[in-house]
Design an enzyme around this catalytic site. Structure first.
Site, PDB file in Angstrom:
ATOM      1  N   TYR A  92     -94.627 -88.658  -3.737  1.00 56.88           N
ATOM      2  CA  TYR A  92     -94.964 -87.635  -3.977  1.00 56.88           C
ATOM      3  C   TYR A  92     -95.817 -87.011  -2.214  1.00 56.88           C
ATOM      4  O   TYR A  92     -95.288 -86.475  -1.780  1.00 56.88           O
ATOM      5  CB  TYR A  92     -96.118 -88.588  -4.389  1.00 56.88           C
ATOM      6  CG  TYR A  92     -97.839 -87.912  -4.825  1.00 56.88           C
ATOM      7  CD1 TYR A  92     -97.976 -86.180  -4.191  1.00 56.88           C
ATOM      8  CD2 TYR A  92     -98.520 -88.451  -2.405  1.00 56.88           C
ATOM      9  CE1 TYR A  92     -99.068 -86.640  -3.928  1.00 56.88           C
ATOM     10  CE2 TYR A  92     -99.542 -87.566  -3.516  1.00 56.88           C
ATOM     11  CZ  TYR A  92    -100.249 -86.857  -3.514  1.00 56.88           C
ATOM     12  OH  TYR A  92    -101.451 -86.254  -3.120  1.00 56.88           O
ATOM     13  N   HIS A 120    -100.438 -84.946   5.547  1.00 61.65           N
ATOM     14  CA  HIS A 120    -100.141 -84.338   4.670  1.00 61.65           C
ATOM     15  C   HIS A 120    -101.742 -82.972   5.355  1.00 61.65           C
ATOM     16  O   HIS A 120    -102.794 -83.709   5.675  1.00 61.65           O
ATOM     17  CB  HIS A 120    -100.790 -84.732   2.884  1.00 61.65           C
ATOM     18  CG  HIS A 120     -99.720 -85.370   2.143  1.00 61.65           C
ATOM     19  ND1 HIS A 120     -99.705 -84.740   0.989  1.00 61.65           N
ATOM     20  CD2 HIS A 120     -98.605 -85.240   2.903  1.00 61.65           C
ATOM     21  CE1 HIS A 120     -99.039 -86.103   0.513  1.00 61.65           C
ATOM     22  NE2 HIS A 120     -98.226 -85.557   1.548  1.00 61.65           N
ATOM     23  N   GLU A 126    -105.105 -84.938   5.762  1.00 66.27           N
ATOM     24  CA  GLU A 126    -105.026 -86.094   4.653  1.00 66.27           C
ATOM     25  C   GLU A 126    -104.010 -86.899   5.218  1.00 66.27           C
ATOM     26  O   GLU A 126    -102.918 -86.850   5.734  1.00 66.27           O
ATOM     27  CB  GLU A 126    -104.268 -86.328   3.351  1.00 66.27           C
ATOM     28  CG  GLU A 126    -106.275 -84.517   3.111  1.00 66.27           C
ATOM     29  CD  GLU A 126    -105.023 -84.134   0.897  1.00 66.27           C
ATOM     30  OE1 GLU A 126    -106.225 -84.190   0.167  1.00 66.27           O
ATOM     31  OE2 GLU A 126    -103.810 -84.708   1.005  1.00 66.27           O
ATOM     32  N   ASN A 171    -102.678 -90.360   4.355  1.00 70.99           N
ATOM     33  CA  ASN A 171    -102.463 -91.111   2.956  1.00 70.99           C
ATOM     34  C   ASN A 171    -101.355 -92.348   3.726  1.00 70.99           C
ATOM     35  O   ASN A 171    -100.944 -92.398   4.660  1.00 70.99           O
ATOM     36  CB  ASN A 171    -101.594 -90.471   1.969  1.00 70.99           C
ATOM     37  CG  ASN A 171    -101.554 -88.991   1.850  1.00 70.99           C
ATOM     38  OD1 ASN A 171    -102.625 -89.025   0.603  1.00 70.99           O
ATOM     39  ND2 ASN A 171    -101.377 -88.275   2.559  1.00 70.99           N
TER      40      ASN A 171
END
Length: 318
Positions: A20, A97, A104, A106
């Site tokens: 992901y 991201h 973002e 992560n």
């Protein structure tokens, strides 16, 4: 900026979160590995026998970007607050991201203490929320990042607490779209809001001083949405700004007090968490004449938070 932990994940193989974050072929658009080694992290997670093998989450910013230096400081600070004293005994991977017009950061953490092999759970909502929330609020103030608690964010929609999740979701989606269009300058009055809703197949059947009621196409279910965009006072952008100015002004005046309060709240929470880790993972005796490890950890985190906002004037997007 907000902090979100993906609490329903952590029991499967590492390929799920890593694919992901980086894409199955490690070519996800808008993705960038900032720290860590996906191969080593994946092997470590898959070798664990615990039920919850990893912890994943995100620092999500409304801003589209910030400086690379800021990102490094923020990641360091978050890890030191989340895992005080355990930073070098943990395996953490960070992936950026920027494919959603927002920044973002992560994180993926293997749930193990690298030195003892004991299970390490970085976040329990009930016990760790206060500490993480204090860090979030402090970081937002120090860097001038948009906070979920900012007046404008609070005002756009007033939500009922007793509504179903589905109804809340429908209204939140509509409000998010209208907020975005307002930011872009495409919506400038309540008439514009009504026109937009009609274009999406929503029929406005009632308007009051503070709200609008609508139904969806081929449905009799009514939705009442209340807030700054839906009342009769939204006649122009200037009218909305006049409503927001007093709260924004108070928000800025309260900033220094919030910073002070959140520093104190964070310091207490770090000390408590450090004591917990001290008992579980650090078994060696310490010389009573020396400052305890807990105090050292607390001081270290406090100093880092002092330095966190040192470059506020350079935190604009880049």
């Amino acid at each position: 900026m907000l902090v979100k932990f993906f609490d329903k994940r952590g029991s499967g193989r590492s390929s799920g979160p890593i694919d992901y974050l980086l894409g199955k072929d490690r070519n996800r658009e808008g993705s960038k590995l900032l720290r860590g080694d996906p191969v080593k992290t994946g092997l470590l997670i898959d070798s664990l026998k615990f039920k919850q093998k990893y912890t994943a989450g995100v620092l999500s910013f409304e801003e589209s970007n910030t400086t690379e230096e800021n990102k490094q400081k923020i990641m360091d600070s978050f890890v030191n607050v989340l895992l005080p004293g355990m930073e070098h005994r943990s395996n953490i991977m960070w992936v950026e991201h920027r494919d959603k017009d927002r920044l973002e950061l992560n994180f993926l953490i293997a749930n193990v203490d690298l030195e003892s092999g004991k299970r390490l759970q970085p976040y329990y909502h009930r016990t760790d929320l206060n500490r993480v929330d204090a860090w979030k609020e402090l970081t937002n103030d120090l860097y001038d990042f948009t906070s979920p608690n900012a007046p404008m964010r609070k005002q756009t929609e007033t939500r009922k607490t007793n509504e179903s999740k589905g109804r809340k979701g429908i209204k939140a989606e509509i409000d998010a779209s209208i907020s975005a269009l307002y930011t872009e300058g495409a919506i400038n009055s309540r008439d514009d809001v009504e026109t937009y809703m009609k274009s999406k197949g929503l029929n406005v059947i009632k308007k009051t001083k503070t709200s609008m009621t609508f139904t969806a196409e081929n449905s009799e279910e009514r939705f009442r949405i209340k807030g700054v965009f839906y009342g009769e006072n939204f006649r122009s952008r200037d009218a909305i700004q006049e409503q927001i100015k007093p709260r924004d002004g108070a928000n800025q005046r309260d900033r220094e007090q919030r910073i002070s309060d959140n520093r104190e709240r964070l310091s207490r929470a770090i000390k408590y968490k450090s004591q917990e880790y001290e008992k579980r993972y650090f078994t060696e005796r310490r010389d009573s004449s020396q400052k305890s490890g807990v105090e050292n950890i607390s001081d270290q985190c406090h100093n880092e938070m002092d330095n966190l906002g040192g470059d506020i004037s350079h935190n604009n997007t880049g």
